[in-house]
Design a protein around this motif. Structure first.
Motif, PDB file in Angstrom:
ATOM      1  N   PHE A   1     -21.127  49.724 -42.228  1.00  0.00           N
ATOM      2  CA  PHE A   1     -21.909  50.305 -41.236  1.00  0.00           C
ATOM      3  C   PHE A   1     -21.585  49.862 -40.051  1.00  0.00           C
ATOM      4  O   PHE A   1     -21.920  50.434 -39.048  1.00  0.00           O
ATOM      5  N   PHE A   2     -21.115  48.571 -39.869  1.00  0.00           N
ATOM      6  CA  PHE A   2     -21.224  47.620 -38.716  1.00  0.00           C
ATOM      7  C   PHE A   2     -20.036  46.987 -38.572  1.00  0.00           C
ATOM      8  O   PHE A   2     -19.824  46.176 -39.439  1.00  0.00           O
ATOM      9  N   LYS A   3     -18.831  47.462 -37.524  1.00  0.00           N
ATOM     10  CA  LYS A   3     -17.644  46.806 -37.594  1.00  0.00           C
ATOM     11  C   LYS A   3     -17.693  45.207 -37.201  1.00  0.00           C
ATOM     12  O   LYS A   3     -16.607  44.627 -37.650  1.00  0.00           O
ATOM     13  N   ASP A   4     -18.612  44.910 -36.650  1.00  0.00           N
ATOM     14  CA  ASP A   4     -18.602  43.540 -36.319  1.00  0.00           C
ATOM     15  C   ASP A   4     -19.203  42.512 -37.002  1.00  0.00           C
ATOM     16  O   ASP A   4     -19.715  41.439 -36.793  1.00  0.00           O
ATOM     17  N   ILE A   5     -19.801  43.125 -38.353  1.00  0.00           N
ATOM     18  CA  ILE A   5     -20.617  42.098 -39.175  1.00  0.00           C
ATOM     19  C   ILE A   5     -19.725  41.893 -40.501  1.00  0.00           C
ATOM     20  O   ILE A   5     -19.035  42.952 -40.892  1.00  0.00           O
ATOM     21  N   VAL A   6     -19.530  40.749 -40.929  1.00  0.00           N
ATOM     22  CA  VAL A   6     -18.628  40.129 -41.909  1.00  0.00           C
ATOM     23  C   VAL A   6     -19.375  39.529 -43.035  1.00  0.00           C
ATOM     24  O   VAL A   6     -20.026  38.494 -42.528  1.00  0.00           O
ATOM     25  N   LEU A   7     -19.096  39.684 -44.318  1.00  0.00           N
ATOM     26  CA  LEU A   7     -19.470  39.080 -45.271  1.00  0.00           C
ATOM     27  C   LEU A   7     -18.372  38.008 -45.945  1.00  0.00           C
ATOM     28  O   LEU A   7     -17.485  38.476 -46.160  1.00  0.00           O
ATOM     29  N   SER A   8     -18.601  36.827 -46.020  1.00  0.00           N
ATOM     30  CA  SER A   8     -17.816  35.821 -46.515  1.00  0.00           C
ATOM     31  C   SER A   8     -18.418  35.125 -47.793  1.00  0.00           C
ATOM     32  O   SER A   8     -19.580  34.796 -47.672  1.00  0.00           O
ATOM     33  N   VAL A   9     -17.723  35.077 -48.898  1.00  0.00           N
ATOM     34  CA  VAL A   9     -18.129  34.671 -50.148  1.00  0.00           C
ATOM     35  C   VAL A   9     -17.146  33.340 -50.656  1.00  0.00           C
ATOM     36  O   VAL A   9     -16.049  33.704 -50.588  1.00  0.00           O
ATOM     37  N   GLY A  10     -17.642  32.436 -51.049  1.00  0.00           N
ATOM     38  CA  GLY A  10     -16.937  31.250 -51.443  1.00  0.00           C
ATOM     39  C   GLY A  10     -17.501  30.218 -51.760  1.00  0.00           C
ATOM     40  O   GLY A  10     -18.682  29.760 -51.239  1.00  0.00           O
ATOM     41  N   GLY A  11     -17.209  29.369 -52.977  1.00  0.00           N
ATOM     42  CA  GLY A  11     -17.988  28.308 -53.353  1.00  0.00           C
ATOM     43  C   GLY A  11     -19.226  28.500 -54.036  1.00  0.00           C
ATOM     44  O   GLY A  11     -19.424  29.581 -54.852  1.00  0.00           O
TER      45      GLY A  11
END
Length: 787
Positions: free
Chosen positions: A667-677
């Protein structure tokens, strides 16, 4: 009028022609006199008699003494008609020769005296003189107009047989041909518009300000103090107060109200906020929460998925209930290092499953090596691109088997009963059911093996990644780049370019050119024909790319002020937002360095920039997740003038282990989800001081993550203990709103899919090679108002 010798006459056109006195030809306003012989007038009277225009003055004409009569053209109708006739000789002479005035006589005398003594000028022949330049030729040259632009000649010709050819016109509907109907609408003519004089006048009201002051003086200051203490009653006073009638009347009057208030406090909480309670979690009548994932189907294969982990899941974009999975072998760190020394004991394939047949795969794609990631082409789902564990990029074409995938429902009718019984079954129940059902084993043995599709093309090893391809994306279908770096509009709207990343510190852009075999020396062609021979059942869609496919652009990620490099495992570009693309069309990318035409690709960080060309308006910002758990926000905009240009990067160390998910919000091109650890973070482009939301460290490791396709504030996180955490940011931001156990082993991949507005699925894979398809509840699939 006072002139008895003048007789007005009307001359018709016939009379004017007979006597040559035509108006504006023979007689005019300046030359208005005409002498007519008396004999001609008498002859006209005899010939035309009463028709003659002279008939009214016939008696005057016959008695006229002279030979010629004077007729005058009266242009101003001074006497009432267009001509008048003079009947006396004296009047005729006065009109023809008017008497001269005294001034005219004096002028005549002076002219005569001048004529008597004329001035005589002797004739002098012209003498030839040489021309002397005074600078006029320069002025003429400067003022002269000269053609400086070469004239363009156009020759328009026509075939001779078409000269004089007959032309036929036909009628047609104006709505059938574009721009054939032109409507001439009315418009305001500026010629007849009256302009109004406008004048801007500003008016401001300013109040009258008056300064005033006042002061009060405390003329009598006093210091005062007070102190109070409780009133002590004696025992006699207490007994008198309690036995008084006034206290009894008061208790009697408020007794009923006090009793009702105490009862209400026992029945309900008077301070309970009903509006706030509307947003709290509600439970159904059975006590089961309304946030859940319902098991729909499970898929596994004992031959191809045994002792293997599922590395990637992709739903078919157009065919209902079709899902593809890729698997790779369990490898320790030492085995991954010695990857090329290890022999491949098990065949690597991509399996296609269908809801209508949960036991048998519908299609299998042959892979040269284990596949880490793959994607369907958005513009043509029959084309699939995948990244291998050895760094190569593979292309498949399944257009010949599209009909089989669409007809999976009819093929599965023979084992429809078993498919229904497996809807909510676990893997152990499935294996037990297969073992205990001999009829099912007979059906499985009698059924044909699913078709095995060989790959159409694979990239050359020397030009591919040196480590496994960990992420792959198709570039959007509204632009494409060429080898010279120019960005063009992709009018065909077909995705023809890829971007891949690998822990070998490189990001590669791949282009699928037109079907044209590359030019090779004759010796190489002969060797290639001897060694490689395409099987007859393999489509020749990308035959020209097989084993000679090279990347178009290569980017190396360097750490700032050091010679070490980042090891990207996930990449997220803003232009790769093609799955949920909005109406605003991105027309081009920002500045980008691309290699010259001679080289297949050039390192982006090379100090020499002579062979590079700069492209304008190419977007350069991107997110990268590395093996070390770092989030790198960078761009590869390089300055050509500098000797050693390096991309400007921003590094954030939030995660402690390898990044396994880096995805932009649908829905928002400038919102990013990062998953790690053991944590996740949400980033926003433009915010440089870190993530906008960061979770606390959890007890277990997070292994996968995915945004919801229908709710902007919901995402799913997979854990190593087999649980799925459901985060709803509208309810809670410090902990997941719900969690559910899916498997006994680690979750490896999550992929949502919208089958219909009322049916949403979530595909979850685990480390045992089992694919779980879960149905998402209505609470998680339908967004709230203004979410």
């Amino acid at each position: 009028i006072g002139h008895p010798e003048i007789f007005p006459l009307v001359f018709t056109t016939k009379t004017q022609e007979i006597f040559n006195c035509r108006v504006d030809e023979d007689v005019t306003e300046e030359n208005c006199f005409k002498l007519i012989k008396k004999e001609d007038i008498i002859q006209d009277l005899k010939t035309r008699a009463t028709i003659s225009d002279f008939h009214p003055v016939k008696k005057v004409v016959l008695e006229y003494p002279g030979e010629e009569l004077l007729v005058v053209f009266d242009a101003k109708f001074q006497y009432g008609q267009n001509f008048y006739f003079v009947a006396s000789e004296e009047a005729k002479e006065n009109l023809l020769k008017p008497p001269e005035t005294a001034e005219e006589k004096d002028d005549d005398k002076e002219e005569e005296n001048r004529e008597e003594t004329p001035e005589i000028h002797p004739y002098k022949p012209p003498v030839h003189k040489p021309w002397v330049s005074l600078g006029s030729e320069k002025e003429v040259e400067e003022e002269s107009v000269k053609d400086t632009v070469t004239k363009i000649k156009h020759m328009i010709s026509r075939v001779r047989r078409k000269f004089g050819a007959p032309v036929t016109f036909t009628d047609k509907n104006a709505s059938h041909v574009k721009d054939s109907y032109v409507e001439c609408t009315s418009y305001q003519d500026k010629t007849f518009s009256i302009k109004m004089l406008e004048k801007d006048v500003g008016v401001q009201m300013v109040p009258k300000v008056r300064e005033a002051s006042t002061q009060t003086k405390w003329t009598y200051p006093k210091n005062a103090a007070t102190q109070y203490f409780p009133r002590q009653l004696s025992n006699e006073e207490k007994e008198e107060s309690l036995s008084s009638e006034k206290l009894k009347e008061f208790l009697t009057s408020v007794h009923l109200r006090m009793e009702i208030a105490l009862q209400q406090n026992e029945i309900m909480n008077a301070f309970f906020d009903d509006w706030k309670a509307l947003a709290e979690d509600e439970s159904s009548s059975g006590g089961k929460p309304d946030v859940y994932l319902k098991a729909y189907q499970s898929f596994t294969d004992l031959r191809y998925l045994k002792d293997r982990t599922i590395s990637c899941i992709c739903w078919h974009p157009t065919i209902y209930g079709t899902i593809a999975v890729s698997a790779r072998a369990w490898l320790s760190y030492e085995e991954q290092v010695n990857l090329f020394d290890k022999s491949l004991l098990q065949q690597s394939v991509i399996l296609f499953w269908s809801f209508f047949d949960p036991i048998h795969p519908q299609l299998m794609l042959e892979c040269p090596e284990d596949i880490y990631c793959f994607q369907f082409r958005p513009s043509d789902p029959n084309v699939i691109a995948g990244g291998c564990i050895n760094g190569q990029v593979v292309l498949w074409d399944i257009s010949q088997h599209e009909e089989k995938l669409q007809n999976a429902k009819t093929v599965a009718d023979g084992i429809k009963v078993t498919a229904v019984n497996m809807v909510n079954a676990s893997v152990l129940n499935i294996l037990q059911y297969i073992y205990m059902s001999p009829s099912l084993m007979q059906v499985q043995q009698s059924s044909t093996e699913p078709p095995l599709v060989r790959y159409c093309a694979v990239s050359s090893i020397q030009n591919s990644h040196k480590k496994p391809v960990t992420d792959i994306h198709w570039l959007p279908d509204y632009f494409e780049d060429n080898r010279m770096g120019a960005t063009f509009e992709n009018r065909a709207e077909i995705c023809v370019q890829l971007v891949t990343c690998s822990p070998d510190c490189s990001i590669l852009f791949w282009d699928i050119p037109a079907t044209k075999l590359p030019e090779q020396p004759s010796s190489e062609k002969v060797e290639e024909e001897e060694i490689f021979c395409m099987p007859p059942d393999v489509p020749d869609t990308f035959k020209h790319l097989d084993l000679c496919w090279k990347p178009l652009i290569k980017i190396n990620l360097h750490k700032s002020d050091t010679t070490t490099e980042y090891n990207p495992v996930r990449i997220s570009l803003k232009e790769l937002h093609y799955h949920y693309k909005t109406s605003e069309k991105v027309q081009s990318l920002d500045t980008l360095e691309v290699p010259a035409k001679d080289n297949p690709y050039t390192d982006m960080s090379t100090p020499s920039s002579k062979n590079l060309k700069v492209l304008e308006n190419i977007s350069t910002d991107f997110f990268v997740g590395t093996e070390d758990g770092e989030i790198v926000y960078s761009n590869w905009k390089m300055e050509i003038d500098s000797d050693s240009a390096k991309p400007h990067t921003q590094k954030y160390t939030i995660h402690t282990e390898t990044i396994n998910t880096l995805q932009r919000s649908p829905f928002f091109k400038d919102i990013v989800l990062s998953v790690g650890g053991r944590n996740f973070a949400i980033w926003k482009e433009g915010v440089t001081n870190g993530p906008i939301l960061q979770s606390s460290c959890s007890a277990g490791r997070y292994t996968a993550g995915q945004w919801s396709l229908t709710r902007p504030g919901v995402f799913f996180i997979g854990r190593e203990d087999g649980n799925i955490d459901i985060w709803d940011l509208l309810r809670k931001t410090h902990e997941p709103s719900h969690f559910q156990n899916i498997s006994e082993s680690m979750i490896t991949f999550i992929s949502p899919w919208i089958a219909s507005p009322k049916q949403h699925f979530l595909a979850v894979s685990d480390d045992l090679g089992v694919l779980h398809v879960l149905e998402i509840c209505q609470t998680l699939s339908h967004p709230s108002r203004n979410e």
